[in-house]
Design a protein around this motif. Sequence first.
Motif, PDB file in Angstrom:
ATOM      1  N   ALA A   6       0.816  -2.785   5.201  1.00  0.00           N
ATOM      2  CA  ALA A   6       2.080  -3.256   4.639  1.00  0.00           C
ATOM      3  C   ALA A   6       2.379  -4.650   5.165  1.00  0.00           C
ATOM      4  N   HIS A  30       0.020  -3.066  10.434  1.00  0.00           N
ATOM      5  CA  HIS A  30       0.758  -3.838   9.433  1.00  0.00           C
ATOM      6  C   HIS A  30       0.547  -5.338   9.617  1.00  0.00           C
ATOM      7  N   ASP A  51       6.732  -5.849   1.809  1.00  0.00           N
ATOM      8  CA  ASP A  51       6.920  -4.436   1.485  1.00  0.00           C
ATOM      9  C   ASP A  51       8.161  -3.851   2.158  1.00  0.00           C
ATOM     10  N   ILE A  80      13.016  -4.245  -2.366  1.00  0.00           N
ATOM     11  CA  ILE A  80      12.395  -4.246  -1.039  1.00  0.00           C
ATOM     12  C   ILE A  80      13.250  -3.415  -0.080  1.00  0.00           C
ATOM     13  N   LEU A 123       8.008   2.754   3.054  1.00  0.00           N
ATOM     14  CA  LEU A 123       6.830   2.335   2.284  1.00  0.00           C
ATOM     15  C   LEU A 123       6.499   3.337   1.183  1.00  0.00           C
ATOM     16  N   LYS A 126       8.870   2.689  -1.613  1.00  0.00           N
ATOM     17  CA  LYS A 126       8.575   1.431  -2.298  1.00  0.00           C
ATOM     18  C   LYS A 126       7.322   1.558  -3.153  1.00  0.00           C
ATOM     19  N   ARG A 127       6.311   2.225  -2.641  1.00  0.00           N
ATOM     20  CA  ARG A 127       5.070   2.372  -3.419  1.00  0.00           C
ATOM     21  C   ARG A 127       5.314   3.186  -4.685  1.00  0.00           C
ATOM     22  N   ASP A 130       7.032   0.822  -7.057  1.00  0.00           N
ATOM     23  CA  ASP A 130       6.057  -0.128  -7.597  1.00  0.00           C
ATOM     24  C   ASP A 130       5.223   0.507  -8.707  1.00  0.00           C
TER      25      ASP A 130
END
Length: 145
Positions: A6, A30, A51, A80, A123, A126-127, A130
């Motif tokens: 990330a 990261h 990210d 974000i 994360l 967020k993924r 996305d």
Amino acid sequence: MAAEPARILVVDDGAVNRMLLARTLGDQGHLVATADDGREALELLQRDAFDVVLLDIVMPELDGYAVLSHVKSDEALRHIPVIMITSVAELDSVVRCIEAGATDYLAKPFNGAVLEARINASLAGKRLRDLELEYLEQVGHVVAA
């Protein structure tokens, strides 16, 4: 197969805090960029893709509340996850940040395992977002054709 590392932006006016966070996050695999104030953070966010943002509240000029507000009001940045990481532990501050769109709130001094868990949870969200955006874009192309 391991996930890509990330890209995390650490925003804190304290050099020691930035260094500790950057080292901890780097050890967790990261890629870390740092900013020592809110203005620099906003410049980096406009220029590079991140990210997750770890954001201190108490900073000169542009504090964490103002940066959070700007990020969440910007269409290109609002997705974000922003984790507030601060020594301000009053309940009012926690509520204010969460209501303004912060994903999480972590008190200093931070625990590395808790930080990692909160980063991983942010994360994951967020993924998924996305993937949803990518899917909607593909659907748009199909509909347009």
